[in-house]
Design a protein around this motif. Structure first.
Motif, PDB file in Angstrom:
ATOM      1  N   ARG A  15       0.841  -1.197   0.000  1.00  0.00           N
ATOM      2  CA  ARG A  15       0.000   0.000   0.000  1.00  0.00           C
ATOM      3  C   ARG A  15       0.874   1.244   0.000  1.00  0.00           C
ATOM      4  O   ARG A  15       0.490   2.279  -0.511  1.00  0.00           O
ATOM      5  N   GLY A  26      -8.420   0.120  -5.503  1.00  0.00           N
ATOM      6  CA  GLY A  26      -7.504  -0.027  -4.381  1.00  0.00           C
ATOM      7  C   GLY A  26      -8.137   0.410  -3.075  1.00  0.00           C
ATOM      8  O   GLY A  26      -7.947  -0.214  -2.025  1.00  0.00           O
ATOM      9  N   LEU A  39     -11.490  -1.988  -2.351  1.00  0.00           N
ATOM     10  CA  LEU A  39     -11.151  -3.333  -1.895  1.00  0.00           C
ATOM     11  C   LEU A  39     -10.534  -3.287  -0.500  1.00  0.00           C
ATOM     12  O   LEU A  39     -10.427  -4.301   0.171  1.00  0.00           O
ATOM     13  N   ASN A  40     -10.128  -2.092  -0.055  1.00  0.00           N
ATOM     14  CA  ASN A  40      -9.630  -1.978   1.304  1.00  0.00           C
ATOM     15  C   ASN A  40     -10.662  -1.334   2.212  1.00  0.00           C
ATOM     16  O   ASN A  40     -10.336  -0.885   3.304  1.00  0.00           O
ATOM     17  N   ARG A  49      -4.749   4.330 -11.010  1.00  0.00           N
ATOM     18  CA  ARG A  49      -5.166   3.352 -10.017  1.00  0.00           C
ATOM     19  C   ARG A  49      -4.100   3.219  -8.918  1.00  0.00           C
ATOM     20  O   ARG A  49      -4.404   3.108  -7.743  1.00  0.00           O
ATOM     21  N   ALA A  50      -2.821   3.247  -9.358  1.00  0.00           N
ATOM     22  CA  ALA A  50      -1.734   3.084  -8.392  1.00  0.00           C
ATOM     23  C   ALA A  50      -1.608   4.305  -7.487  1.00  0.00           C
ATOM     24  O   ALA A  50      -1.367   4.161  -6.287  1.00  0.00           O
ATOM     25  N   VAL A  97      -4.257   5.121  -4.231  1.00  0.00           N
ATOM     26  CA  VAL A  97      -4.092   4.677  -2.842  1.00  0.00           C
ATOM     27  C   VAL A  97      -3.023   5.499  -2.122  1.00  0.00           C
ATOM     28  O   VAL A  97      -2.641   5.184  -1.006  1.00  0.00           O
TER      29      VAL A  97
END
Lengths: 258, 320
Positions: free
Chosen positions: A85, A109, A112-113, A161-162, A165
């Motif tokens: 993360r 991200g 899903l968390n 997307r990266a 988070v």
């Protein structure tokens, strides 16, 4: 936001095979560090150890130390999920989730968390897509599937997307090797913008790309097939490309081998 | 094609040497030689095509034959309302008609119970084998599934009989038959789900891990989600496989002509057993007609399930 990575005497193994040997280096925050070297020299393998992605492959393990500022990434109490993360990754081939829309891909991200707040998600999706220079192209079709974008757009979607988070470090494993020159240029411009916020490490086979985007360059090589890869030298990019300390670096840069 | 090549030959021979095409003499000869393998390939292509079509029609013959027989002999009973609402109570072999509602409900209820037990076990096993299993245990499980898929239905039925009736002293019932069907359905679900999970590209798992998503969330939200429509198809294949099974019913769930909605006690009506019952009096036109109608009903049920599954799979599938 950005943090420094300190690697000391790192060996990487897959089962009994030693893939990388004795790497020590420092990756500076808010800068771009490029890894270059011939195929099979362990630069991608080494990159994956920086966020413990090598553990996904059965038998992958390391010896040595990787510090993110003052945190030991391989301390027994350190959860690899937390590491990933904090240190995000972009892959060689764009890999958006095929079942998800553009919006859902960027939000993946967080969702899903466990982040559910619509407002928070909307804000982060927009800022991430803007951060990845994709917002203007997709803002009217956020609910369309991410897989319907072009290759270059998909890769920028993966970058969005990266960064959604909010990692400290962004690892990129040959992010442009599957893209055309125009898309490559878009990604390189993006890397230049992102380095004000993130520490970026990029593996590339394209030496011009390393020269264009990176502040520091590390050259990896291996003695022969089957031997572990080693870090030959790491220095300022201008120095590596103009006046490297090692003969083998000069040979590689000038195209005498590899 | 061949005619053209033949016509050109004399022309080629008459062309003087100084008029050789850009490819040179060798290039021209090479071009000329290409003619014959090309023709041979065309011939092979036609032969292969004929063989394939022939095999296709050969395979279609029994299928069409069965459908035609069942439809022509059983269809008109399905037209009556009574068939879909009534049961066979007080209807003797030489009485015409009656209803099949009891058997339709029974079959659906039994297969539903079977799926309820077999689908989770099957999917979890497949997830273990593809996502988590390494080494001896995984190999042992995989081998066991292989063996299970080769178990004849009568053996599965006898096994449940030995456990359920002989060992535990419980009575035969619809549920006991469902347990035997579970044994037959699990390997189908495991194998098909396994194939679907293997088709999910590793890059997607890595993408999720790299976002700091725990493995189990990745499996549930990314891997299973991506494979969803394929898994549904596999489950339906499994259901279709057990719906028509008869041996476990013969041994574990004796037929009744009445409505019976209790899976756990007493005799239990199902379509295959209804077919079997009327087959006993096949000489009587009334019973034979009922048998064909029940067979057609069973086929329609399987078909409907397949259509429902395809609709679900369509809406859950990966879209571009």
């Amino acid at each position: 936001m950005a943090k420094r990575i300190d690697v000391t005497d790192l060996n990487v193994y897959y089962g009994s095979f030693k893939a990388v040997e004795g790497v020590s280096m420092t990756v500076e925050p808010r800068s771009v560090t490029a890894f270059i070297g011939p195929s099979g020299c362990g630069k991608s393998t080494f990159l994956r150890t920086l966020n413990r992605m090598h553990e996904v492959i059965p038998g992958g393990r390391v010896e040595g130390k990787v510090m993110l500022d003052d945190q030991d990434l391989y301390a027994p109490s350190m959860d690899p999920v937390t590491v990933r993360r904090t240190i995000g990754m972009v892959f060689q081939r764009p890999n958006p989730f095929p079942t998800m829309s553009i919006y859902d891909n960027v939000a993946a991200g967080l969702r899903l968390n466990g982040v559910k707040n619509k407002k928070t998600l909307d804000g982060i999706v927009e800022s991430s897509l803007k951060g990845a220079n994709l917002w203007t192209e997709v803002k009217d079709r956020l609910n369309k599937p991410g897989a319907g974008l072009s290759g270059g757009q998909q890769q920028r979607l993966c970058i969005a997307r990266a960064i959604a988070v909010q990692p400290q470090v962004l690892l990129m494993d040959e992010p442009c090797s599957a893209l055309d020159p125009i898309s490559t240029l878009a990604i390189e411009d993006l890397i230049n913008e992102l380095k004000s916020e993130f520490t970026i490490v990029i593996v590339t086979h394209n030496m011009q790309q390393a020269a264009r985007v990176s502040d520091r360059t590390a050259f990896f090589n291996l003695k022969a097939t089957g031997e572990p890869g080693r870090l030959i030298e790491i220095d300022d990019t201008t120095r590596i490309f103009n006046n490297p300390s090692e003969q083998s670096t000069e040979d590689y840069i000038s195209g005498r081998f590899g | 094609m061949s005619a053209i090549t033949d016509e050109r030959r004399p022309d080629d021979a008459s062309v003087p040497d100084d008029a050789t095409p850009p490819g040179g003499r060798q290039g021209r000869d090479a071009l000329r030689q290409m003619g014959s393998p090309h023709r041979a390939r065309n011939v092979k292509d036609v032969i292969a095509r004929v063989v394939m079509w022939f095999c296709f029609f050969l395979a279609m013959i029994p299928l069409v034959w069965i459908l035609w027989t069942v439809i022509s002999k059983g269809a008109h009973l399905l037209g009556s309302m009574e068939w879909w609402t009534g049961n066979q109570r007080n209807i003797n072999s030489d009485d015409a008609g009656g209803g099949a509602r009891h058997a339709i409900e029974g079959t659906l209820q039994m297969v539903g119970m079977t799926a309820l037990i077999a689908v989770p076990i099957g999917i979890f096993t497949a997830v273990y084998l593809v996502e988590y299993g390494r080494g001896k245990l995984a190999r042992a499980i995989s081998f066991t599934v292989d063996i299970l898929s080769g178990v004849p239905s009568i053996v599965a039925a006898l096994f449940i009989y030995a456990v359920w009736v002989t060992t535990f002293g419980l009575s035969r019932s619809g549920f006991a038959a469902a347990l035997a069907l579970v044994l037959l359905m699990i390997p189908v679900v495991v194998r098909s789900t396994e194939e679907m999970l293997k088709l999910v590209p590793n890059e997607l798992r890595e993408a999720a891990y790299a976002l700091g998503v725990p493995k189990w969330v990745t499996v549930v939200k990314v891997v299973l989600r991506t494979a969803f429509s394929g898994i549904i198809t596999g489950v339906l294949l499994g259901i279709a496989r057990v719906m028509g099974e008869t041996a476990p019913l013969l041994i574990l769930a004796p037929y009744t002509k009445n409505f019976q909605r209790d899976l756990f006690n007493g005799n239990f009506p199902t379509l295959p057993m209804m077919i079997n019952q009327d087959r006993g009096d096949f000489a009587l036109a009334t019973a034979a007609e009922r048998m064909w109608a029940a067979a057609l009903t069973l086929i329609i049920l399987v078909l409907l399930l397949n259509i429902i599954g395809r609709v679900i799979a369509y809406f859950g599938s990966v879209k571009k």
